[in-house]
Design an enzyme around this catalytic site. Structure first.
Site, mmCIF file in Angstrom:
data_model
loop_
_atom_site.group_PDB
_atom_site.id
_atom_site.type_symbol
_atom_site.label_atom_id
_atom_site.label_comp_id
_atom_site.label_asym_id
_atom_site.label_seq_id
_atom_site.Cartn_x
_atom_site.Cartn_y
_atom_site.Cartn_z
ATOM 1 N N LYS A 153 0.857 -1.183 0.000
ATOM 2 C CA LYS A 153 0.000 0.000 0.000
ATOM 3 C C LYS A 153 0.889 1.226 0.000
ATOM 4 O O LYS A 153 2.003 1.192 0.535
ATOM 5 C CB LYS A 153 -0.879 0.029 1.247
ATOM 6 C CG LYS A 153 -2.122 0.881 1.094
ATOM 7 C CD LYS A 153 -3.157 0.116 0.316
ATOM 8 C CE LYS A 153 -4.519 0.721 0.353
ATOM 9 N NZ LYS A 153 -5.521 -0.276 -0.013
HETATM 10 N N1 GLU Z 1 -7.248 0.033 -3.179
HETATM 11 C C1 GLU Z 1 -8.008 -1.139 -3.483
HETATM 12 C C2 GLU Z 1 -8.019 -2.078 -2.287
HETATM 13 O O1 GLU Z 1 -7.868 -1.665 -1.165
HETATM 14 C C3 GLU Z 1 -7.577 -1.796 -4.790
HETATM 15 C C4 GLU Z 1 -6.155 -2.281 -4.813
HETATM 16 C C5 GLU Z 1 -5.712 -2.776 -6.188
HETATM 17 O O2 GLU Z 1 -6.500 -2.825 -7.116
HETATM 18 O O3 GLU Z 1 -4.528 -3.101 -6.278
HETATM 19 O O4 GLU Z 1 -8.272 -3.247 -2.417
#
Ligand code: GLU
Length: 411
Positions: free
Chosen positions: A102
């Site tokens: 993240k």
């Molecule tokens: N931000 C989204 C999540 O928390 C999508 C992450 C992604 O598609 O890599 O799952």
């Protein structure tokens, strides 16, 4: 308890069941790499402003790191670490060939112009381009970021490394993106909400739903559920909540936010309520689809919904989770409920690598199938081990990451 400790508390509940050793737990919990960077940006007025950005790469035993990039004023290392860890368990429970990561920048994106946001994003990529890549770490949108931000990221990354559409997902459809990605998180939430309602033998038209958060995830969830005849009686965003016992016209609410700077402020087709009241409404299903930690020890006992679907990441704190469980509330955990987004990201990444395009129908079909398969696995594990859906989802995720870690020669 901070956000990372909260995530780890869920991890340990499942690791206890799996009898994972203390040393292996430490390895699985600890992020492989944490990057903090300075992001200097020249603002439109000519002044220099320095922002702080993060990328936490939590685990890659099962594939390249994968996870969103959040622009929010409260972003800090602890939150990013927690969200990175959740991505590891999310991709594993969905059985996607990815690990978890993240990123984030501590910034209020509403206070920046689009040009300032573009400069911020490009400078951030300048700082992190060495550690991301289509086979290393693939960012995507999260709160405060969108498809356009991903386009800037891909374009900036490609300046260093050559044409690389697979370096980020959820790009604009006109720029190596995929139809169906933007709606995917909300679609997954909707599909699983319908599945759970069906299992409980309830009729959608008699099922009252409250959705907290009216951004990408909240709008698509509310739209899908109202199209499926659910009674969406409350919606809300940072400006407050709105309630209408007969059901809110979601199409009208979406038109309203599109015309009013993405905010529900001033929406008149439902009665204004506070966000606290929204969470405590007498509804059947509550769907938090915004910030984390909105259900805590202080309000858990007041929740009247019998089912909570975690469209947001980490909306329920562990202490609240225990209270809800004791009250007989069923919680569908974030790492399954909102996994439609990263699952569709996987489809986009596959197509980018193959230079091939799927139709919207195919995306939807494959997404629904993936969500329902993972749901059945979690449901069966919960029944078999007499644990909550959250512990079951973590058990499946941890088991897969643990096994891959061992097969890679560690532990
Ligand atoms: N931000 C989204 C999540 O928390 C999508 C992450 C992604 O598609 O890599 O799952």
């Amino acid at each position: 308890m901070n956000a990372f400790e909260a995530t780890n508390s869920y991890f340990h509940q499942a690791a206890d069941r799996l009898e994972i050793s203390a040393a292996m737990r430490t390895l699985l919990i600890t992020a492989k790499r944490e990057l903090r960077v300075e992001v200097p940006v020249e603002m439109d007025n000519g002044e220099l402003h320095t922002f702080i950005g993060y990328r936490v790469q939590h685990d890659n035993a099962r594939g390249p790191y994968k996870g969103g990039l959040r622009y929010h004023q409260e972003v800090d290392i602890d939150e990013v670490r927690a969200l990175a860890s959740l991505m590891t368990w999310k991709t594993a429970v969905m059985d996607l060939p990815f690990g978890g990561a993240k990123g984030g920048i501590a910034v209020n994106p509403r206070q920046l112009s689009r040009r300032e946001l573009e400069r911020l994003t490009r400078v951030f990529v300048d700082q992190i381009h060495d550690v991301i890549g289509p086979d290393k770490d693939i960012p995507a949108p999260d709160m405060g970021t969108d498809a356009e931000v991903m386009a800037w990221m891909m374009s900036q990354y490609s300046k260093y490394h050559g044409f690389s559409p697979g370096v980020v997902t959820s790009k604009p459809v006109e720029y190596y993106g995929m139809p169906g990605r933007e709606e995917a998180t909300g679609r997954g939430v909707g599909v699983l909400t319908m599945k759970m309602t069906g299992r409980a033998g309830r009729k959608p038209s008699l099922t009252r739903v409250a959705v907290q958060g009216f951004g990408n995830v909240g709008t698509h969830t509310a739209k899908l559920l109202s199209e499926a005849e659910f009674r969406v009686v409350a919606i809300g965003d940072a400006s407050g909540g709105f309630h209408r016992a007969d059901g809110i016209d979601i199409g009208a609410a979406i038109r309203y936010v599109n015309a009013h700077d993405h905010s529900l402020a001033g929406f008149t087709e439902a009665d204004p309520i506070t966000n606290e009241q929204l969470l405590e409404l007498d509804v059947d299903i509550l769907i938090p689809a915004a910030l984390g930690a909105v259900i805590h020890a202080g309000n858990a006992a007041k929740i009247r919904a019998r089912t909570i679907i975690e469209a947001a990441n980490a909306p329920v704190l562990p202490e609240a989770d225990r209270i809800l469980e004791a009250q007989g509330v069923t919680v569908l955990p974030d790492i399954l409920a909102n996994a439609g987004g990263v699952s569709a990201s996987y489809f986009e990444w596959v197509q980018n690598r193959q230079h091939y395009r799927w139709s919207l129908d195919r995306v939807r079909q494959e997404l629904d199938a993936l969500m329902l398969r993972a749901f059945d696995q979690v449901w069966d594990t919960a029944r078999e081990h007499h644990v909550s859906l959250r512990v079951a989802a973590f058990m499946i995720g941890i088991r897969r990451v643990h096994r891959a870690t061992q097969l890679s020669g560690i532990g």
